[in-house]
Design a protein around this motif. Structure first.
Motif, PDB file in Angstrom:
ATOM      1  N   LEU A   1       4.194   5.895  -5.242  1.00 20.21           N
ATOM      2  CA  LEU A   1       3.839   6.372  -6.889  1.00 20.21           C
ATOM      3  C   LEU A   1       2.980   6.951  -7.211  1.00 20.21           C
ATOM      4  N   MET A   2       1.533   6.906  -6.475  1.00 18.59           N
ATOM      5  CA  MET A   2       0.616   7.705  -7.035  1.00 18.59           C
ATOM      6  C   MET A   2       0.767   9.115  -6.498  1.00 18.59           C
ATOM      7  N   THR A   3       1.482   9.486  -5.780  1.00 19.50           N
ATOM      8  CA  THR A   3       1.851  11.082  -4.964  1.00 19.50           C
ATOM      9  C   THR A   3       3.035  11.475  -5.981  1.00 19.50           C
ATOM     10  N   HIS A   4       3.609  10.731  -6.824  1.00 18.21           N
ATOM     11  CA  HIS A   4       4.597  11.222  -7.795  1.00 18.21           C
ATOM     12  C   HIS A   4       4.206  10.860  -9.083  1.00 18.21           C
ATOM     13  N   PRO A   5       3.163  11.166  -9.623  1.00 17.78           N
ATOM     14  CA  PRO A   5       3.046  10.456 -10.915  1.00 17.78           C
ATOM     15  C   PRO A   5       3.792  10.890 -11.902  1.00 17.78           C
ATOM     16  N   ASP A   6       4.345  10.134 -12.950  1.00 15.43           N
ATOM     17  CA  ASP A   6       4.999  10.283 -14.026  1.00 15.43           C
ATOM     18  C   ASP A   6       6.463  10.907 -13.575  1.00 15.43           C
ATOM     19  N   GLU A   7       6.587  10.500 -12.514  1.00 11.97           N
ATOM     20  CA  GLU A   7       8.260  10.829 -11.689  1.00 11.97           C
ATOM     21  C   GLU A   7       8.781   9.396 -11.368  1.00 11.97           C
ATOM     22  N   THR A   8       9.970   9.131 -11.742  1.00 13.36           N
ATOM     23  CA  THR A   8      10.699   7.896 -11.256  1.00 13.36           C
ATOM     24  C   THR A   8      11.117   7.888  -9.948  1.00 13.36           C
ATOM     25  N   LEU A   9      10.743   6.933  -9.201  1.00 10.89           N
ATOM     26  CA  LEU A   9      11.266   6.842  -7.645  1.00 10.89           C
ATOM     27  C   LEU A   9      12.271   5.845  -7.554  1.00 10.89           C
ATOM     28  N   GLY A  10      13.562   6.199  -7.042  1.00 13.78           N
ATOM     29  CA  GLY A  10      14.462   5.234  -6.960  1.00 13.78           C
ATOM     30  C   GLY A  10      14.046   4.122  -5.835  1.00 13.78           C
TER      31      GLY A  10
ATOM     32  N   TYR B   1       0.792  -1.365   0.146  1.00 13.90           N
ATOM     33  CA  TYR B   1       0.177  -0.023   0.049  1.00 13.90           C
ATOM     34  C   TYR B   1       1.132   1.171  -0.027  1.00 13.90           C
ATOM     35  N   ARG B   2       1.754   1.280   0.637  1.00 16.09           N
ATOM     36  CA  ARG B   2       2.800   2.340   0.773  1.00 16.09           C
ATOM     37  C   ARG B   2       3.616   2.732  -0.460  1.00 16.09           C
TER      38      ARG B   2
ATOM     39  N   VAL C   1      17.207   2.022 -11.653  1.00 15.51           N
ATOM     40  CA  VAL C   1      16.700   3.207 -11.140  1.00 15.51           C
ATOM     41  C   VAL C   1      15.852   3.028  -9.941  1.00 15.51           C
ATOM     42  N   GLY C   2      14.574   2.665 -10.684  1.00 15.71           N
ATOM     43  CA  GLY C   2      13.321   2.239  -9.817  1.00 15.71           C
ATOM     44  C   GLY C   2      12.161   1.976 -10.641  1.00 15.71           C
ATOM     45  N   TYR C   3      11.135   2.753  -9.983  1.00 12.09           N
ATOM     46  CA  TYR C   3       9.688   2.532 -10.758  1.00 12.09           C
ATOM     47  C   TYR C   3       9.039   3.902 -10.941  1.00 12.09           C
ATOM     48  N   ILE C   4       8.057   3.756 -11.882  1.00 13.08           N
ATOM     49  CA  ILE C   4       7.084   5.120 -12.245  1.00 13.08           C
ATOM     50  C   ILE C   4       5.683   4.714 -12.446  1.00 13.08           C
ATOM     51  N   LEU C   5       4.921   5.512 -12.120  1.00 15.03           N
ATOM     52  CA  LEU C   5       3.528   5.332 -12.239  1.00 15.03           C
ATOM     53  C   LEU C   5       3.245   6.224 -13.568  1.00 15.03           C
ATOM     54  N   ALA C   6       2.865   5.642 -14.579  1.00 23.36           N
ATOM     55  CA  ALA C   6       2.593   6.133 -15.834  1.00 23.36           C
ATOM     56  C   ALA C   6       1.237   6.622 -16.084  1.00 23.36           C
ATOM     57  N   THR C   7       1.027   7.913 -16.124  1.00 23.55           N
ATOM     58  CA  THR C   7      -0.407   8.197 -16.396  1.00 23.55           C
ATOM     59  C   THR C   7      -0.646   8.543 -17.966  1.00 23.55           C
TER      60      THR C   7
END
Length: 241
Positions: A166-175, A160-161, A224-230
């Motif tokens: 990811l949802m609070t950083h849409p289209d931004e890659t989080l490491g 969930y976290r 690098v990490g992951y991204i939530l793509a909108t």
């Protein structure tokens, strides 16, 4: 959700430790006020702007950090991070029972403390947000509810976290380090990348089970990490991992 620069009150009777903690927090975008005892911090809490975070040493001259934590908690939900040089489990439990949200043992890595502090503030700010919508995904922080095309999804706390980050950083890659700090409250851990990868893998499976293709919005950025793509094919913005 628009964020403002968070304000942290740091309380420690050691000047060197105050400097270390405030510098670490400032590198993560915090504004800081430093205090050398609980009494001065309490006075400031009553008379000045309410901070977004209280970083509090357990052992203080006069009133202890534990006592101040209890007084703060009796007045509301201000996030409190406790610092201590002691490692016994009983001391950690005592701090958490006093109302602390997080507990860091000295010596610590300054960057880890700062990342955990930032994650703690972000989670606290989201407590009052009713709903976050990203495409077919809906997240309701007040009830920890996740929906994919109106179908509820049951996630573990860490899954969930991760999704919340990811949802609070849409289209931004989080490491990997950012996701680890947000979901687990840690900066370093043996096998940290595999831990994050496993959580994302299970998250994708659960989103897909609720709706075919529901997990496709979470994309890997190699190394690098992951991204939530909108968007169908976004140009990722890579932030510091």
């Amino acid at each position: 959700m628009t964020e403002t620069e968070p304000l942290a009150f740091v309380v420690d009777d050691e000047r060197a430790m105050l400097d270390i903690v405030t510098f670490a927090l400032e590198t993560q975008g915090f504004r800081c006020r430093a205090f050398t005892n609980a009494e001065r911090a309490w006075t400031a809490l009553q008379r000045e702007q309410r901070p977004d975070l209280l970083v509090l040493d357990v052992m203080l001259p006069g009133e202890s950090g534990l006592t101040l934590c209890k007084r703060v908690r009796a007045q509301g939900n201000l996030p409190v991070m406790m610092l201590t040089a002691r490692k016994e489990t009983d001391d950690r439990v005592e701090g958490l029972e006093a109302g602390a949200d997080d507990y860091v043992t000295k010596p610590f890595h300054p960057r880890e403390l700062a990342l955990r502090a930032r994650a703690l503030v972000r989670r606290t700010r989201l407590r009052d947000v009713e709903e976050i919508v990203r495409g077919d995904l809906v997240l309701q922080p007040l009830t920890s509810t996740v929906l994919v095309r109106r179908t509820p999804v049951t996630l573990s706390p860490n899954e969930y976290r991760v999704l919340l980050a990811l949802m609070t950083h849409p289209d931004e890659t989080l490491g990997f380090a950012q996701l680890l700090a947000f979901a687990w409250g840690e900066n370093e851990r043996i096998g940290a990348r595999e831990l994050v990868k496993t959580a994302v893998y299970r998250l994708r499976l659960k989103l897909d089970a609720a709706s075919t293709g529901g997990g496709d919005c979470i994309r890997s950025v190699r190394g690098v990490g992951y991204i939530l793509a909108t968007d169908p094919d976004p140009a990722p913005t890579v932030t510091e991992p």
